[in-house]
Each structure stands twice: as structure tokens, then as C-alpha cells.
Design a protein around this motif. Structure first.
Motif, PDB file in Angstrom:
ATOM      1  N   TRP A 166       0.829  -1.214   0.000  1.00  0.00           N
ATOM      2  CA  TRP A 166       0.000   0.000   0.000  1.00  0.00           C
ATOM      3  C   TRP A 166       0.862   1.262   0.000  1.00  0.00           C
ATOM      4  N   GLU A 203       2.791   1.930  -3.276  1.00  0.00           N
ATOM      5  CA  GLU A 203       1.925   2.405  -4.360  1.00  0.00           C
ATOM      6  C   GLU A 203       1.441   3.823  -4.140  1.00  0.00           C
ATOM      7  N   HIS A 204       1.220   4.225  -2.873  1.00  0.00           N
ATOM      8  CA  HIS A 204       0.548   5.495  -2.618  1.00  0.00           C
ATOM      9  C   HIS A 204       1.386   6.550  -1.890  1.00  0.00           C
ATOM     10  N   LEU A 248      -5.685   3.839   6.815  1.00  0.00           N
ATOM     11  CA  LEU A 248      -6.702   3.431   5.848  1.00  0.00           C
ATOM     12  C   LEU A 248      -8.084   4.005   6.145  1.00  0.00           C
ATOM     13  N   ILE A 276      -6.092  -5.276   0.504  1.00  0.00           N
ATOM     14  CA  ILE A 276      -4.933  -4.781  -0.237  1.00  0.00           C
ATOM     15  C   ILE A 276      -4.476  -5.832  -1.248  1.00  0.00           C
ATOM     16  N   ALA A 311      -9.101  -2.708  -1.652  1.00  0.00           N
ATOM     17  CA  ALA A 311      -8.743  -1.418  -1.048  1.00  0.00           C
ATOM     18  C   ALA A 311      -8.637  -0.338  -2.114  1.00  0.00           C
ATOM     19  N   ASN A 312      -8.008  -0.643  -3.236  1.00  0.00           N
ATOM     20  CA  ASN A 312      -7.893   0.344  -4.309  1.00  0.00           C
ATOM     21  C   ASN A 312      -9.231   0.609  -4.982  1.00  0.00           C
TER      22      ASN A 312
END
Length: 448
Positions: A150, A153-154, A296, A342, A347-348
Motif C-alpha cells: 500500500w 503504491e501510494h 486506511l 490490499i 482497497a484500491n
């Protein structure tokens, strides 16, 4: 009765205002607590050598700001619940007639069965008892691997073993401040309410740093560093409450100051993933001196109280000391749901749906509040309405409440006595539906 008294010697401006400001500061610092009884109007006037009418005016203004309350026959008492704490006071939740746009929560996602699918998968695999048992080292490793995916990626690329799991981003912020160990912490002049609550509970002093539309002013940070400031908490993405996002130039300028003066930066980044194309995180630009805090609950699901903390190398030696009061506090059930979401992309998917829903809500804002200055990106969960100097944001919030909509004035976010910049925060995700949001915006427009 409390022994607290304001100091009026050398005060600029009206005496009544000085009393109110110092009263608010004493509550903010914890030297006045809920239930403390203040001197009577007459006694306060005698002790300060001023007119009773001045004290009466000060007490009346403090009551309007909900700092104190009077009870006939008993006296005047500190209400104590700080403004930021009242945002989460269940006893004061708005009723059906009042539309709550005060709590910064993501919009509800209708027709989502991701949780049911996750629980069904857990049941099929059996051994549900392990979710109410202590987590194993293997569980912790799996959760860290999910966190690595996570964050990479973010926000920031980091090794799984370097991630500290916490019970929410606020818990991660507490852990970061504990690792740094500073008694004085710099922050934006308006800061998210949770930071004020942490500072009060830990006995930390917040050093308010001036802001402009790009974030913390570098020259102000330079001056504070020269005076000995060593740690700064900041929110570069969709700042709460102003919804501002730092430019790349501002990120580089703040990092340059931090490097010159060996500052530790704590980057609070709970909203960053909502920005489709974002600037690099501070932690990726200056990994040697940035603690990165995220979670999150603001992007995937509010009930996922799972926070992620990445410490810079200079503080990683303290990670083991933090473990007893970090990942041990994490719910095994919530952590496993997060790990599954995830891994399978849920999640995305939920993040993308949050972005789309917020974009639709921003369309309502722009067609309803025409002519009013506003700040916030199209995927920001909150809107900031700035006010010209001299306009009382608390009064506007009070008028809005009478009109049937709850919003939050800048005073709630003030890290210093005075709230600068002035304005109100409107939480777009808090409304239960777009229809409800439209009704609230109409009410708010009538007040503005």
C-alpha cells in the motif's frame, strides 16, 4: 475554586478579550480542566483591579465559545471539553433536524459487499478463533507485507520490516512523537484536532507556524529552527482543515530548511491517496529525516483503524521499544481484513469509489456556493471557506447550526491563541447522501 488568574499587564487590546484568550489557552494547555470553578465576576474583578462589567463581558464571550458554563447558585465552571474533542462527543451528535458536516469521515459506499465477502472467506478457511487471539509473528509479517504494498503504491517505498503497525493514524502519530522525544513540536497554525488532543495528553507544547496557500512558510520555519525547534508535524496533502496541498517547490523549500537545521519532520498523510496524481511525499524526498504517518480509515473504510508509521534511519533504533504499545494494540480482525483487501485489490477499488463520490459532491459545492471563495481539490473530503480578517468564524458556525447544518470554525483548529487563517471547514463526506449534502449546502449558502 481554581487559583487561575489571567495576566493583564502589558496586554494590547481590550481586557475582556485578553481574559478570554488566556482562558482558552489555559484549557488548551490543560492547566484548567473540566469542572474547575472560576472566581465570581466580582471576585475576579477585585483580584485583577478592573470593572465587574469587563469580567461579565469576558465570561459571556467565553460562554459563547463554549469554554465555560454558568450554573445558578453554584458558579461558573470550565466546560473543559476542548473544541476539537467535542467533534467526537457522541452525547452531542446532531439530531435528524441538523445535518452534520462537522466530522471528517469518508462518504458511505452504497451497495458494497466487500466486507461480507472477506468474512465469508475467513469462515471458509476456518479457525476464526485466531482473530480474537494474540497475533503471531507470522501474522505481523503478513500485515507488514500488505502495508509495504500500500505504501509503495501510494506514498513511500519502504521495506516491510521497517513499518510500525498501529491502531489508526492518530496512534501512529503518538508513536512517532514518542520516538522523536521532543517537548516542543512545530505545526501549521491551524492543525488537525487529533494533534491538539495528543499534545494535551502528552504535555507537549505546540509551536504554531504561519501558513500561506502553499503550506508552512519556509522563513517562519527557519526562524523557529534558529530558536531551537527540532521537530515539526505537517500535513502536505489536503491539509486539515484548509484542504491545501503543498507545491513541489514548497516541499523542497521546507526540506532544505530541515536539512540546514537538522530538523525531524513528521508527515501526516492520511488523505494523500485521495489525490489521483500527487506530489512526492516528504518521506520519499528526504527519507533520512521524515517520519511518515498514514492509515486506511480516511481512504478505504473509517472502521479500519490501522495506521502505518515509517521512521527515518536515525530513529529506527527506537522501533523495538515502540512495539509493546503499537502493533499489540491493533485488532487482528481489522488487520486481516485490510491485508485481504490490499492483496485482492478491494482497497484500491474502494479508494477509487471514494474519489468518484467526492468529485460528484464537489460539483454540488461549485453550483451551490457560487460567488464564495473556497479551497479544496476535487477529491478532498473537506471544503475550506476562508474569511476576511475580522469576520468571526465562530459566529458563522453558530448561525449555520441555527440554520440546521453543523460545520467547524477555525478556532477549533488553532494551535495558538488566535485562529489564523480564519474560516470554516465543511466535511463533504459526512452527509449520508448527495441529496442530504445538497440540502446542507443550501442552508449554508443562506447563512454565508
Amino acid at each position: 475554586m481554581t487559583t487561575w488568574l489571567p495576566t493583564l499587564s502589558g496586554v494590547d487590546g481590550p481586557a475582556y478579550r485578553a481574559i478570554v484568550d488566556q482562558l482558552a489557552d489555559a484549557i488548551r494547555r490543560g492547566s484548567l480542566k473540566a469542572g474547575d470553578r472560576l472566581p465570581t465576576h466580582r471576585l475576579m474583578a477585585d483580584l485583577l483591579g478592573i470593572n465587574v462589567s469587563t469580567v461579565t463581558r469576558a465570561y459571556r464571550e467565553a460562554e459563547r465559545q463554549r469554554l465555560i458554563g454558568g450554573e445558578v447558585g453554584r458558579g461558573t465552571f470550565v466546560l473543559g471539553a476542548a473544541a476539537e474533542a467535542r467533534l467526537f462527543a457522541f452525547a452531542d451528535r446532531p439530531q435528524d433536524t441538523l445535518i452534520d458536516l462537522s466530522t471528517n469521515t469518508p462518504p458511505k459506499l452504497a451497495g458494497d459487499d466487500a466486507l461480507a465477502k472477506a468474512v465469508a472467506a475467513m469462515m471458509e478457511q476456518g479457525d476464526l478463533e485466531r482473530f480474537v487471539d494474540y497475533p503471531t509473528p507470522g501474522d505481523l509479517h503478513l500485515h507488514r507485507l500488505a502495508a509495504e504494498v500500500w505504501l509503495t503504491e501510494h506514498a513511500v517505498k519502504c521495506a516491510a520490516e521497517k513499518i510500525v503497525l498501529c491502531a489508526g493514524a492518530q496512534h501512529a502519530m503518538e508513536a512517532a512523537l514518542a520516538a522523536v522525544g521532543a517537548n516542543v513540536v512545530g505545526c501549521e497554525s491551524l492543525c488537525w484536532p487529533g494533534l491538539k488532543a495528543i499534545a494535551r495528553s502528552r504535555g507537549l507544547k505546540l509551536h504554531a507556524l504561519p501558513m500561506d496557500r502553499n503550506g508552512i512558510v519556509p522563513d517562519a520555519l527557519e526562524r523557529a529552527a534558529l530558536q531551537g525547534l527540532k521537530c515539526v508535524v505537517c500535513m502536505p496533502n489536503l491539509h486539515n482543515p484548509t484542504a491545501r496541498t503543498w507545491s513541489m517547490a514548497r516541499r523542497e523549500a521546507i526540506i532544505a530548511v530541515a536539512r540546514r537545521h537538522d530538523l525531524i519532520l513528521i508527515e501526516e498523510d492520511v488523505y494523500g491517496a485521495l489525490i489521483p496524481v500527487s506530489q512526492p511525499s516528504l518521506a520519499s524526498l528526504a527519507p533520512e529525516r521524515v517520519c511518515h504517518v498514514s492509515g486506511l480509515s480516511k481512504t478505504v473504510a473509517p472502521g479500519l483503524r490501522l495506521g502505518y508509521l515509517v521512521l527515518p534511519p536515525v530513529l529506527q533504533g527506537r522501533q523495538e521499544a515502540l512495539e509493546h504499545h503499537t502493533h499489540w494494540y491493533v485488532s487482528p480482525l481489522g488487520a486481516d481484513i485490510a491485508r485481504r483487501w490490499i492483496a485482492d485489490g478491494t482497497a484500491n477499488v474502494r479508494l477509487q469509489r471514494q474519489r468518484r463520490e467526492l468529485s460528484e459532491r464537489w460539483k454540488l459545492v461549485r453550483t451551490t456556493l457560487i460567488g464564495h471563495e473556497m479551497e479544496g481539490a476535487t477529491t478532498s473530503p473537506h471544503l475550506w471557506l476562508p474569511f476576511a480578517r475580522g469576520r468571526d468564524s465562530q459566529r458563522v458556525a453558530d448561525l449555520a447550526r441555527r440554520a440546521g447544518v453543523a460545520v467547524v470554525p477555525s478556532e477549533t483548529f488553532a494551535a495558538a491563541i488566535h485562529a489564523e487563517p480564519a474560516g470554516i471547514r465543511v466535511s463533504l463526506g459526512a452527509a449520508s447522501s448527495r441529496t442530504r449534502l445538497q440540502e446542507a449546502l443550501n442552508r449554508l449558502a443562506s447563512v454565508l
